[in-house]
Structure formats: structure tokens, C-alpha cells
Scaffold this motif. Structure first.
Motif, mmCIF file in Angstrom:
data_model
loop_
_atom_site.group_PDB
_atom_site.id
_atom_site.type_symbol
_atom_site.label_atom_id
_atom_site.label_comp_id
_atom_site.label_asym_id
_atom_site.label_seq_id
_atom_site.Cartn_x
_atom_site.Cartn_y
_atom_site.Cartn_z
ATOM 1 N N LYS A 8 49.642 -25.673 20.823
ATOM 2 C CA LYS A 8 50.462 -26.803 20.351
ATOM 3 C C LYS A 8 51.320 -26.392 19.162
ATOM 4 O O LYS A 8 52.487 -26.756 19.073
ATOM 5 C CB LYS A 8 49.555 -27.972 19.915
ATOM 6 C CG LYS A 8 49.225 -28.944 21.012
ATOM 7 C CD LYS A 8 49.188 -30.380 20.490
ATOM 8 C CE LYS A 8 50.183 -31.293 21.173
ATOM 9 N NZ LYS A 8 50.099 -31.357 22.596
ATOM 10 N N ALA A 9 50.704 -25.630 18.242
ATOM 11 C CA ALA A 9 51.447 -25.172 17.064
ATOM 12 C C ALA A 9 52.608 -24.280 17.490
ATOM 13 O O ALA A 9 53.734 -24.423 17.008
ATOM 14 C CB ALA A 9 50.515 -24.430 16.112
ATOM 15 N N ILE A 10 52.332 -23.361 18.439
ATOM 16 C CA ILE A 10 53.384 -22.468 18.926
ATOM 17 C C ILE A 10 54.505 -23.260 19.588
ATOM 18 O O ILE A 10 55.679 -22.975 19.405
ATOM 19 C CB ILE A 10 52.787 -21.445 19.931
ATOM 20 C CG1 ILE A 10 51.750 -20.569 19.240
ATOM 21 C CG2 ILE A 10 53.875 -20.621 20.575
ATOM 22 C CD1 ILE A 10 52.285 -19.378 18.531
ATOM 23 N N GLU A 11 54.123 -24.294 20.322
ATOM 24 C CA GLU A 11 55.139 -25.094 21.023
ATOM 25 C C GLU A 11 56.028 -25.862 20.055
ATOM 26 O O GLU A 11 57.130 -26.252 20.412
ATOM 27 C CB GLU A 11 54.465 -26.067 22.004
ATOM 28 C CG GLU A 11 54.084 -25.394 23.298
ATOM 29 C CD GLU A 11 53.301 -26.312 24.219
ATOM 30 O OE1 GLU A 11 53.008 -27.451 23.807
ATOM 31 O OE2 GLU A 11 52.976 -25.877 25.329
ATOM 32 N N SER A 12 55.535 -26.110 18.847
ATOM 33 C CA SER A 12 56.341 -26.862 17.882
ATOM 34 C C SER A 12 57.361 -25.971 17.185
ATOM 35 O O SER A 12 58.239 -26.472 16.479
ATOM 36 C CB SER A 12 55.433 -27.505 16.830
ATOM 37 O OG SER A 12 54.961 -26.510 15.952
ATOM 38 N N ILE A 13 57.245 -24.664 17.382
ATOM 39 C CA ILE A 13 58.144 -23.742 16.675
ATOM 40 C C ILE A 13 59.617 -23.899 17.082
ATOM 41 O O ILE A 13 60.472 -23.956 16.198
ATOM 42 C CB ILE A 13 57.670 -22.285 16.851
ATOM 43 C CG1 ILE A 13 56.424 -22.051 15.988
ATOM 44 C CG2 ILE A 13 58.744 -21.302 16.493
ATOM 45 C CD1 ILE A 13 56.721 -21.971 14.511
ATOM 46 N N PRO A 14 59.934 -24.007 18.389
ATOM 47 C CA PRO A 14 61.367 -24.099 18.715
ATOM 48 C C PRO A 14 62.078 -25.272 18.037
ATOM 49 O O PRO A 14 63.093 -25.047 17.373
ATOM 50 C CB PRO A 14 61.375 -24.221 20.245
ATOM 51 C CG PRO A 14 60.085 -23.665 20.698
ATOM 52 C CD PRO A 14 59.095 -23.874 19.601
ATOM 53 N N PRO A 15 61.566 -26.530 18.134
ATOM 54 C CA PRO A 15 62.271 -27.595 17.421
ATOM 55 C C PRO A 15 62.286 -27.374 15.905
ATOM 56 O O PRO A 15 63.280 -27.677 15.244
ATOM 57 C CB PRO A 15 61.500 -28.875 17.786
ATOM 58 C CG PRO A 15 60.210 -28.429 18.335
ATOM 59 C CD PRO A 15 60.435 -27.078 18.913
ATOM 60 N N ALA A 16 61.195 -26.822 15.346
ATOM 61 C CA ALA A 16 61.138 -26.594 13.898
ATOM 62 C C ALA A 16 62.222 -25.613 13.466
ATOM 63 O O ALA A 16 62.924 -25.839 12.473
ATOM 64 C CB ALA A 16 59.761 -26.070 13.495
ATOM 65 N N VAL A 17 62.385 -24.527 14.221
ATOM 66 C CA VAL A 17 63.369 -23.510 13.857
ATOM 67 C C VAL A 17 64.788 -24.027 14.043
ATOM 68 O O VAL A 17 65.639 -23.887 13.153
ATOM 69 C CB VAL A 17 63.153 -22.233 14.690
ATOM 70 C CG1 VAL A 17 64.258 -21.230 14.415
ATOM 71 C CG2 VAL A 17 61.802 -21.619 14.378
#
Lengths: 100, 221
Positions: free
Chosen positions: A40-49
Motif C-alpha cells: 500500500k505504501a509503495i502504491e501511494s508513491i506515484p501520486p505523492a511524487v
């Protein structure tokens, strides 16, 4: 039509780190299993970046950019990418021409 | 082909703008095309133009590219789990072309069908060519394009990213990630010179995701 030496070195440095970032994810996956919350944390990276990249344009550049960003985001809910982008560009050009 | 045509149409104006900006910074058309062909990462190329000096400083643009492109580590980690149809070497070769748009389309495709090397090549090859050639055209024709800022063309790049951000929306959790990332990026950009804001925003967004994830675990337990 010349290639400056320091420019060439700079381009190669950029290319090298980019290749490194693009391949290290694959290497990483040999060693790390992605389960549950880590996934889940990894999946949140694209929108965060992506958000981090556009935030200064969206919130701290000018009113024209802020309005155009909001319009593009709303358009993206319904329209294909090309139309949303064209709408945003058209909007920002119009607002800048109006001196906003 | 249907998947790639809107991406090509969006990348050509951005490539033209990149080329036009690059010549104003003193790069020759050959150098501009070389950068697009070797780096192939629009975000870091625009940032490099922002901080370009003469003679070029390989340490500052290299470090900026690392900060801007560190997201590719996570992008390739994520897509790598969906590339079962790719042989070992092909997997690495394909990941050399992981621009944001290609990655986002491939992730989307992987949700619908098995990701094949042929499909990926059909996506990446035209996009790559369009990026390099439009950059070259922009650098050659730069003076004839008019003022890119007045035409709003500099906005095409943030607009594409906004559309991609909206595509990653998965509910309130994404909202928390976006708020944390956006706030941290704006604050960092205001107080810290350089491109640290990209890394700061990304880390803040990741922390928000971890925090909201662990809170939900506590509720369900």
C-alpha cells in the motif's frame, strides 16, 4: 552543431542516474517481498511524487496557474488526457493574456 | 495504437517546448536531441534547464536528476511485479523506457490484460521517437514558435502530471497523500533552494500513506 564537452558530461551524468533509478526498482524486487501495508505504501508513491512535482506550479506560481490546474484536474475526471491538457494550456494562455 | 495516440499528441508540444527552452539556455539542437535520447525523462530535463549553467555543472544537474527521478525506483519496482511475460534481460531493457506516461499506461494495461513485450514496445517506441524528434524540432525551430509562455505551452507538462495524479485517485487515503505531499513540496520550495521539494513532497506523501494505513489496521483490530 557542436557538442560541448561539459554539456556532454552533464547529459551522461543525468542519463546514468536515470538508468540507475529505472533499473534499481527491478533489482530491489529480487530482495523485497511486497505484502500488505508495504505494498500500500509503495502504491501511494506515484501520486505523492507527481503531486510534489506539480504543487509549486499549482499553488505558488500565480493565480492563472492555480485556476488552470484546478480546471485541468476537474476536466481529467471526465475527459481524455489530451483534451484535459489542451484545456489547461488554453486556459493558462487566456488568463495570462488577460493579465491575471 | 489507440492507447498511445493521445500520449503522442500530448508529448509533441512538450517536446517542442523543451527544445525551444534548451536553445535559450545555450544548448545546440544536437545536444538537445542527445539529452532527450539518453535521459528520456522530461521532468528532470526541464529541471536541468532551470538550473543550467555555462559551462554545465554535471554534479548539480546529475544530482537534480537523481532527486527528480528517484520515483523511478518505485515505478520499476511496481511494474516489475507485472512483467511475468518478459524474460530477464527484456525486463531490464523495457524499464530503461519507463517515462511517467509509459509507466502509467503500462500499469493501467496490466490491470486489464497480461502485459506483453510486443504491447510494451508498441507503446514505448513511438513515444520515445516523438519525444526525441519533437525536442530536436523545438530546438531547430525555437525562434519561430513564438513565446512558449504566452502560448501557455510551458503549462502542458504540469497539466499532464495533474491528469496522471487524478488517475491514481483511490479514495480518501489518496487525498491524505496528496495534501501531505503538496503542502510539504510548497513549503520546501519556499524555504529551500533547488529541487529538494520533489523529494520532500514524495517522502511526506509516503509517510501520510503509512500513517493512514496503520490507523486503519488499529481500527479493524
Amino acid at each position: 552543431m557542436t557538442v560541448d564537452f561539459s554539456t556532454l558530461v552533464a547529459i551522461i551524468a543525468m542519463a546514468a542516474v536515470t538508468v540507475l533509478t529505472r533499473l534499481s526498482g527491478l533489482v530491489l524486487m529480487w530482495h523485497v517481498s511486497l505484502e500488505g501495508s508495504r505494498r500500500k505504501a509503495i502504491e501511494s508513491i506515484p501520486p505523492a511524487v507527481l503531486m510534489a512535482v506539480v504543487a509549486p506550479t499549482a499553488f505558488a506560481t500565480g493565480i492563472a496557474e492555480t485556476i488552470a490546474c484546478a480546471l485541468t484536474a476537474i476536466a481529467a475526471l471526465r475527459l481524455p488526457m489530451l483534451f484535459s491538457v489542451a484545456l489547461g494550456v488554453f486556459c493558462v494562455a487566456l488568463l495570462r493574456a488577460a493579465g491575471i | 495504437m489507440r492507447a498511445i495516440s493521445p500520449l503522442i499528441a500530448a508529448v509533441i508540444p512538450i517536446g517542442l517546448v523543451f527544445g525551444a527552452v534548451a536553445v535559450t539556455k545555450g544548448l545546440s539542437p544536437v545536444e538537445t536531441a542527445l539529452m532527450s535520447a539518453l535521459v528520456f525523462a522530461g521532468g528532470s530535463q526541464f529541471v536541468a534547464m532551470d538550473i543550467w549553467t555555462h559551462p554545465a555543472s554535471w554534479t548539480s544537474v546529475g544530482f537534480a536528476a537523481l532527486l527528480v527521478n528517484i520515483r523511478h525506483v518505485l515505478m520499476s519496482a511496481s511494474l516489475g511485479t507485472k512483467m511475468q511475460a518478459f524474460g530477464g534481460r527484456r525486463r531490464y531493457f523495457a524499464c530503461l523506457f519507463l517515462a511517467d506516461e509509459i509507466w502509467a499506461m503500462a500499469e493501467f494495461r496490466a490491470g486489464l490484460a497480461r502485459l506483453t513485450p510486443a504491447w510494451f514496445a508498441g507503446l514505448a517506441a513511438p513515444f520515445y521517437l516523438a519525444w526525441v524528434l519533437s525536442g530536436l524540432a523545438g530546438a531547430t525551430l525555437g525562434a519561430f514558435l513564438g513565446d512558449p509562455v504566452a502560448l501557455g505551452l510551458d503549462f502542458a507538462f504540469p497539466a499532464v502530471f495533474i491528469v496522471l495524479v487524478m488517475g491514481f485517485w483511490k479514495g480518501p487515503e489518496t487525498g491524505a497523500v496528496l495534501i501531505a505531499s503538496g503542502a510539504a513540496a510548497v513549503a520546501t520550495q519556499h524555504f529551500v533552494p533547488g529541487v529538494w521539494y520533489v523529494a520532500a513532497g514524495a517522502v511526506a506523501g509516503l509517510l501520510a500513506a503509512v500513517a493512514s494505513g496503520s490507523r486503519r489496521v488499529e481500527v479493524t483490530q
